[in-house]
Design an enzyme around this catalytic site. Sequence first.
Site, PDB file in Angstrom:
ATOM      1  CG  HIS A 165      43.976  32.066  19.658  1.00  0.00           C
ATOM      2  ND1 HIS A 165      44.568  30.936  19.160  1.00  0.00           N
ATOM      3  CD2 HIS A 165      44.843  32.550  20.576  1.00  0.00           C
ATOM      4  CE1 HIS A 165      45.746  30.747  19.740  1.00  0.00           C
ATOM      5  NE2 HIS A 165      45.936  31.713  20.605  1.00  0.00           N
ATOM      6  CG  HIS A 166      36.560  32.903  21.989  1.00  0.00           C
ATOM      7  ND1 HIS A 166      37.395  32.302  22.904  1.00  0.00           N
ATOM      8  CD2 HIS A 166      35.662  33.606  22.715  1.00  0.00           C
ATOM      9  CE1 HIS A 166      37.002  32.627  24.124  1.00  0.00           C
ATOM     10  NE2 HIS A 166      35.962  33.416  24.039  1.00  0.00           N
ATOM     11  NE  ARG A 167      34.382  38.112  22.693  1.00  0.00           N
ATOM     12  CZ  ARG A 167      33.391  38.838  23.172  1.00  0.00           C
ATOM     13  NH1 ARG A 167      33.619  39.719  24.116  1.00  0.00           N
ATOM     14  NH2 ARG A 167      32.173  38.699  22.706  1.00  0.00           N
ATOM     15  CE  LYS A 171      44.900  39.506  32.275  1.00  0.00           C
ATOM     16  NZ  LYS A 171      46.102  38.889  32.810  1.00  0.00           N
ATOM     17  CE  LYS A 229      39.135  30.919  36.330  1.00  0.00           C
ATOM     18  NZ  LYS A 229      40.368  30.855  37.134  1.00  0.00           N
ATOM     19  CG  ASP A 275      29.629  38.966  30.106  1.00  0.00           C
ATOM     20  OD1 ASP A 275      29.716  38.058  29.241  1.00  0.00           O
ATOM     21  OD2 ASP A 275      28.560  39.282  30.653  1.00  0.00           O
ATOM     22  CE  LYS A 314      46.744  29.558  35.680  1.00  0.00           C
ATOM     23  NZ  LYS A 314      45.619  30.278  36.307  1.00  0.00           N
ATOM     24  CB  SER A 342      43.614  40.708  35.344  1.00  0.00           C
ATOM     25  OG  SER A 342      44.590  40.244  36.247  1.00  0.00           O
TER      26      SER A 342
HETATM   27  P1  NAD Z   1      49.629  31.102  46.722  1.00  0.00           P
HETATM   28  O1  NAD Z   1      50.902  30.520  46.291  1.00  0.00           O
HETATM   29  O2  NAD Z   1      49.588  32.553  47.080  1.00  0.00           O
HETATM   30  O3  NAD Z   1      48.999  30.302  47.969  1.00  0.00           O
HETATM   31  C1  NAD Z   1      48.736  28.939  48.023  1.00  0.00           C
HETATM   32  C2  NAD Z   1      48.879  28.502  49.469  1.00  0.00           C
HETATM   33  O4  NAD Z   1      48.442  27.144  49.597  1.00  0.00           O
HETATM   34  C3  NAD Z   1      50.323  28.551  49.977  1.00  0.00           C
HETATM   35  O5  NAD Z   1      50.358  29.305  51.168  1.00  0.00           O
HETATM   36  C4  NAD Z   1      50.685  27.077  50.197  1.00  0.00           C
HETATM   37  O6  NAD Z   1      51.582  26.882  51.266  1.00  0.00           O
HETATM   38  C5  NAD Z   1      49.323  26.473  50.496  1.00  0.00           C
HETATM   39  N1  NAD Z   1      49.254  25.029  50.233  1.00  0.00           N
HETATM   40  C6  NAD Z   1      49.838  24.307  49.254  1.00  0.00           C
HETATM   41  N2  NAD Z   1      49.502  22.998  49.338  1.00  0.00           N
HETATM   42  C7  NAD Z   1      48.687  22.892  50.414  1.00  0.00           C
HETATM   43  C8  NAD Z   1      47.985  21.813  51.025  1.00  0.00           C
HETATM   44  N3  NAD Z   1      48.055  20.577  50.537  1.00  0.00           N
HETATM   45  N4  NAD Z   1      47.228  22.068  52.124  1.00  0.00           N
HETATM   46  C9  NAD Z   1      47.132  23.324  52.619  1.00  0.00           C
HETATM   47  N5  NAD Z   1      47.765  24.377  52.083  1.00  0.00           N
HETATM   48  C10 NAD Z   1      48.518  24.185  50.987  1.00  0.00           C
HETATM   49  O7  NAD Z   1      48.604  30.781  45.531  1.00  0.00           O
HETATM   50  P2  NAD Z   1      47.266  31.536  45.172  1.00  0.00           P
HETATM   51  O8  NAD Z   1      47.573  32.581  44.165  1.00  0.00           O
HETATM   52  O9  NAD Z   1      46.527  31.872  46.422  1.00  0.00           O
HETATM   53  O10 NAD Z   1      46.504  30.374  44.370  1.00  0.00           O
HETATM   54  C11 NAD Z   1      45.807  29.332  45.044  1.00  0.00           C
HETATM   55  C12 NAD Z   1      44.821  28.690  44.076  1.00  0.00           C
HETATM   56  O11 NAD Z   1      43.936  29.694  43.565  1.00  0.00           O
HETATM   57  C13 NAD Z   1      45.449  28.045  42.837  1.00  0.00           C
HETATM   58  O12 NAD Z   1      44.676  26.931  42.465  1.00  0.00           O
HETATM   59  C14 NAD Z   1      45.313  29.113  41.780  1.00  0.00           C
HETATM   60  O13 NAD Z   1      45.312  28.573  40.471  1.00  0.00           O
HETATM   61  C15 NAD Z   1      43.972  29.696  42.146  1.00  0.00           C
HETATM   62  N6  NAD Z   1      43.741  31.048  41.647  1.00  0.00           N
HETATM   63  C16 NAD Z   1      44.583  32.072  41.950  1.00  0.00           C
HETATM   64  C17 NAD Z   1      44.302  33.350  41.479  1.00  0.00           C
HETATM   65  C18 NAD Z   1      45.143  34.554  41.846  1.00  0.00           C
HETATM   66  O14 NAD Z   1      44.735  35.685  41.504  1.00  0.00           O
HETATM   67  N7  NAD Z   1      46.243  34.408  42.537  1.00  0.00           N
HETATM   68  C19 NAD Z   1      43.193  33.571  40.650  1.00  0.00           C
HETATM   69  C20 NAD Z   1      42.350  32.490  40.374  1.00  0.00           C
HETATM   70  C21 NAD Z   1      42.631  31.240  40.883  1.00  0.00           C
END
Ligand code: NAD
Length: 470
Positions: A62-64, A68, A92, A97, A104, A361
């Site tokens: 909660h420092h900011r 999110k 992150k 910044d 989460k 975001s």
């Molecule tokens: P998503 O659900 O849109 O897509 C993930 C894809 O990975 C799916 O198509 C799924 O079928 C596939 N998948 C799952 N297990 C697999 C495996 N073992 N081998 C190959 N493919 C596999 O999810 P996303 O939003 O793209 O998120 C993916 C990663 O990115 C997560 O770790 C998430 O925390 C991270 N992330 C997402 C965002 C965002 O804006 N969506 C932001 C930062 C980080």
Amino acid sequence: MSGGGFLESVNQNFRKAASYTNLPSGLLAQIEACNSVYQMRFPVKIGNEYEVIEAYRVQHSHHRLPTKGGIRYSMSVNQEEVMALASLMSYKCAIVDVPFGGAKGGVKIDPRNYTTRQLQKITRRYTTELIRKNFIGPGIDVPAPDYGTGGREMAWILDTYLTFKNGELDGAGCVTGKPVKQNGIKGRTEATGRGVFYGVREACEHAEDMKALGLTPGIAGKTMIVQGLGNVGAHTAMISQDEGGVIIVGVAEYEGSIYNKDGIDIHALLKHRKETGSILDFPGAKNLKDRNSVLESPCDILIPAALENQITMSNVKKIKAKIIGEAANGPVTADAHQVLVDKGVMVIPDMYINAGGVTVSYFEWLKNLSHMRFGRMEKRFNQQTYGNLIDLIERTTGKSVNKREKAFIGRGADEIDLVRSGLEETMVTAYDDIRTTMKRSKRIPDLRSAAFVSAIKKISSDYISLGIFP
Ligand code: NAD
């Protein structure tokens, strides 16, 4: 590996980086700890039966404020996993910044097992639980999409929130990643993947670093393997191919993996998957043994964009990539990371490389608070000014600028132009900050530790100036 392993991995990395700072141990312990953990169980009627759903929301720091972080729908969700992901969010946000604390959410379901109506019921009930405990709001805690969720779920969250908080002026800022027509922002869907592209491209710009990897500078012509063709993976692959001239040679999805050393057109592959339901049997590409095999295939850049704990002690020695861009959160375990660093592989850490989503975001949240789309006030004014400048140049030089060039130069920026420009600036500046932190220190051995050090310094400075630590 369990969520506990993931949390331990994140904290292990934190402690390693903390040893490169000279901050007091109490302050470091406060930064590392998750401040609030809300674990819930709620019933939802699915068909004729009631199902008890397990879900979480964790606010790490909660420092900011607000805090999110995305909401994940997956059967792998557990308290430690959500805590690990919330911790990463704080670091992150500090790195790029973005003035938020980390949080989460997670709902332990496999979205593929539910109809759209059922998913909506679960999402609305989860949101109600968050409202009940004051765990959501534009100045409190602002969720976003993550694995298994997208704009559709965010719109349901918004609608539920506004139902309870009727008339709240800034209510639209209670969640980001909303569809553009529901108070979202252009460019949010592609943001994480676009940020991954900008980050990897920036890393490839440094000739000295590329030389150390045995590569030439520049991203164009480099080969890439992508694991996971969801939101993050698909956009990373499309933008890297279309704007960076990268050759996608391998792809992994749930159903398996494919490889073609001459390149796989990512748009054609996405179309093929839509039509057949699978990436397998794509013309020209070889089906590999299983979905993990492609991680071990030759390439310059490997982009794990699925889930955590994909590169572990059991496969790390077989990884051939020279650069790993951690598009997913926590795809490389702490012990495997050490092996990669010792081998000279460049690992661009998750808490930096996938920060494009939270960056845009933040822009969306600002748009919601200002109640106006970016570019609305200045677009026409800029257009007019550029037009006047072109006229002046034409008059003074006696030469004319052709119609196409005039339209290109004289154009005022739209929302999407401003979002992409802000994202590119953020990713480039943050990479240079991390790289400089590493190069200047002589002790910091890798980009992940440098990213942590940069985050720890920023968060600790907040705690100190807030008077929480002397
Ligand atoms: P998503 O659900 O849109 O897509 C993930 C894809 O990975 C799916 O198509 C799924 O079928 C596939 N998948 C799952 N297990 C697999 C495996 N073992 N081998 C190959 N493919 C596999 O999810 P996303 O939003 O793209 O998120 C993916 C990663 O990115 C997560 O770790 C998430 O925390 C991270 N992330 C997402 C965002 C965002 O804006 N969506 C932001 C930062 C980080």
